[in-house]
Design a protein around this motif. Sequence first.
Motif, PDB file in Angstrom:
ATOM      1  N   ARG A  58     -73.145   9.498 -74.129  1.00 37.33           N
ATOM      2  CA  ARG A  58     -71.706   9.352 -73.959  1.00 37.33           C
ATOM      3  C   ARG A  58     -71.177   8.032 -74.513  1.00 37.33           C
ATOM      4  N   LEU A  59     -71.833   6.929 -74.098  1.00 34.97           N
ATOM      5  CA  LEU A  59     -71.333   5.618 -74.510  1.00 34.97           C
ATOM      6  C   LEU A  59     -71.508   5.434 -76.014  1.00 34.97           C
ATOM      7  N   GLN A  60     -72.658   5.856 -76.534  1.00 33.67           N
ATOM      8  CA  GLN A  60     -72.870   5.731 -77.970  1.00 33.67           C
ATOM      9  C   GLN A  60     -71.881   6.614 -78.727  1.00 33.67           C
ATOM     10  N   GLY A  61     -71.607   7.800 -78.166  1.00 30.05           N
ATOM     11  CA  GLY A  61     -70.632   8.688 -78.790  1.00 30.05           C
ATOM     12  C   GLY A  61     -69.265   8.043 -78.858  1.00 30.05           C
ATOM     13  N   ALA A  62     -68.875   7.378 -77.772  1.00 32.30           N
ATOM     14  CA  ALA A  62     -67.566   6.719 -77.741  1.00 32.30           C
ATOM     15  C   ALA A  62     -67.519   5.576 -78.748  1.00 32.30           C
ATOM     16  N   ALA A  63     -68.602   4.784 -78.796  1.00 34.22           N
ATOM     17  CA  ALA A  63     -68.638   3.662 -79.730  1.00 34.22           C
ATOM     18  C   ALA A  63     -68.580   4.153 -81.170  1.00 34.22           C
ATOM     19  N   GLU A  64     -69.336   5.222 -81.457  1.00 35.34           N
ATOM     20  CA  GLU A  64     -69.325   5.775 -82.812  1.00 35.34           C
ATOM     21  C   GLU A  64     -67.967   6.370 -83.148  1.00 35.34           C
ATOM     22  N   ALA A  65     -67.325   6.995 -82.146  1.00 36.79           N
ATOM     23  CA  ALA A  65     -66.006   7.588 -82.385  1.00 36.79           C
ATOM     24  C   ALA A  65     -64.996   6.507 -82.733  1.00 36.79           C
ATOM     25  N   ALA A  66     -65.050   5.373 -82.008  1.00 33.69           N
ATOM     26  CA  ALA A  66     -64.123   4.279 -82.292  1.00 33.69           C
ATOM     27  C   ALA A  66     -64.348   3.744 -83.705  1.00 33.69           C
ATOM     28  N   TYR A  67     -65.620   3.574 -84.056  1.00 34.37           N
ATOM     29  CA  TYR A  67     -65.965   3.086 -85.393  1.00 34.37           C
ATOM     30  C   TYR A  67     -65.451   4.051 -86.460  1.00 34.37           C
ATOM     31  N   GLN A  68     -65.768   5.331 -86.246  1.00 33.45           N
ATOM     32  CA  GLN A  68     -65.402   6.344 -87.239  1.00 33.45           C
ATOM     33  C   GLN A  68     -63.890   6.469 -87.376  1.00 33.45           C
ATOM     34  N   PHE A  69     -63.198   6.331 -86.249  1.00 31.38           N
ATOM     35  CA  PHE A  69     -61.737   6.460 -86.243  1.00 31.38           C
ATOM     36  C   PHE A  69     -61.106   5.419 -87.149  1.00 31.38           C
ATOM     37  N   VAL A  70     -61.525   4.153 -86.971  1.00 27.80           N
ATOM     38  CA  VAL A  70     -60.955   3.078 -87.779  1.00 27.80           C
ATOM     39  C   VAL A  70     -61.419   3.197 -89.232  1.00 27.80           C
ATOM     40  N   TYR A  71     -62.684   3.590 -89.405  1.00 22.91           N
ATOM     41  CA  TYR A  71     -63.233   3.737 -90.754  1.00 22.91           C
ATOM     42  C   TYR A  71     -62.443   4.779 -91.544  1.00 22.91           C
ATOM     43  N   ASP A  72     -62.186   5.919 -90.913  1.00 22.18           N
ATOM     44  CA  ASP A  72     -61.428   6.978 -91.580  1.00 22.18           C
ATOM     45  C   ASP A  72     -59.999   6.534 -91.864  1.00 22.18           C
ATOM     46  N   MET A  73     -59.433   5.786 -90.905  1.00 21.45           N
ATOM     47  CA  MET A  73     -58.059   5.306 -91.081  1.00 21.45           C
ATOM     48  C   MET A  73     -57.956   4.432 -92.324  1.00 21.45           C
ATOM     49  N   ILE A  74     -58.927   3.517 -92.488  1.00 25.74           N
ATOM     50  CA  ILE A  74     -58.907   2.624 -93.642  1.00 25.74           C
ATOM     51  C   ILE A  74     -59.119   3.417 -94.925  1.00 25.74           C
ATOM     52  N   ASP A  75     -60.083   4.348 -94.880  1.00 28.92           N
ATOM     53  CA  ASP A  75     -60.367   5.158 -96.059  1.00 28.92           C
ATOM     54  C   ASP A  75     -59.130   5.910 -96.505  1.00 28.92           C
ATOM     55  N   GLU A  76     -58.392   6.426 -95.525  1.00 26.86           N
ATOM     56  CA  GLU A  76     -57.241   7.258 -95.813  1.00 26.86           C
ATOM     57  C   GLU A  76     -56.045   6.430 -96.283  1.00 26.86           C
ATOM     58  N   GLN A  77     -55.836   5.300 -95.628  1.00 27.93           N
ATOM     59  CA  GLN A  77     -54.623   4.524 -95.879  1.00 27.93           C
ATOM     60  C   GLN A  77     -54.792   3.506 -96.998  1.00 27.93           C
TER      61      GLN A  77
END
Lengths: 248, 105
Positions: A58-77
Amino acid sequence: MAAESSEGAFHVMDQFVLTPVVGALGFANSNFWMLLAGALITGFMVLGMRPRAMVPGRLQGAAEAAYQFVYDMIDEQVGHEGRKYFPFVFTLFMFVLFGNLLGMVPYGFTFTSHIMVTLTLAAIVFVLTTAIAIAIHGKHFLSYFAPEGVSPVLLVLVVPIEIISYLSRLISLSVRLFANMLAGHVMLKVFATFIVLLGGAGALSVLAPLPLALNIALVGFEFLVAFLQAYVFAILTCIYLHDAIHLH
Amino acid sequence: MSGPDQSSRDGKNSSDFEARLERARAGRGLDPLSRPAEGPVGSWGTGMRAGLELVSALLVGGAIGWGLDAWLGTKPILLGVFLLLGVCAGLLNVVRLTLGREKRR
């Protein structure tokens, strides 16, 4: 953090008062909650990623989700060139997010509801994006304020307007976060006050559950705002980074 | 404008392919995060943002005018001029906000 003053009157703005924790150092409750946010973010990422499991818990999933969220945002924007600014945007996003969320903890303090905090964050973004633009484009950066194909006569008007528009980012970025957090928490406190006042109003106390129900809905709404404003702050940083890199 | 950006690097065919791929992926629910480019847009949120952009540009214009007035000793003139420029800049911000990023470039 005191809900009411000594006279028993309610002060909805008391929740934003800075109180010294270590007075001699100028260390206030706001600073304490900032440090706590920093410690929690570090703990969240370090402990979350410790298992390094292929199938995350759970915790690793949340940490990875936060990382991926910002990573995708930067990639997209921003695009692929924006990846090297990931640590900056991620730190900013997590700091604002945890600041907003810590404000939702009972007896907590919302440091993002102070204009000086958000203005400082916005100033960091503003100075950094401007510095990146100058570092990449050099003198060409000035063409940002003078769009192509504008007649020299109109440039007298267009250049000041573009400069004001560019500078206004600093205000809009900081005021948006500050105003949202301030207004939300004031609203919560105002309706919480209504509950107590109606509860002690004799026959009218049957109406007391109404502001209580509204406050429950508002707490949910405030959690949404906490995430949304952190997201908006990060995405606007990305858009400014994009402008700095591409000079659109 | 200068320098190759992403959209100019891709050909016309590939952008058509991207659009079809996006539609297909969205249809199968593979892209749950197909959000607009400028952040979450509700009509209320956009309205608040537009108002804020307008006011903040006005504030900046007023501050510059006031500062220049105090510096150059031309008390009310530059404040008025820069307030008007601030209104223009605010409207420019709102136009850019509503047009979105793609048309702006």
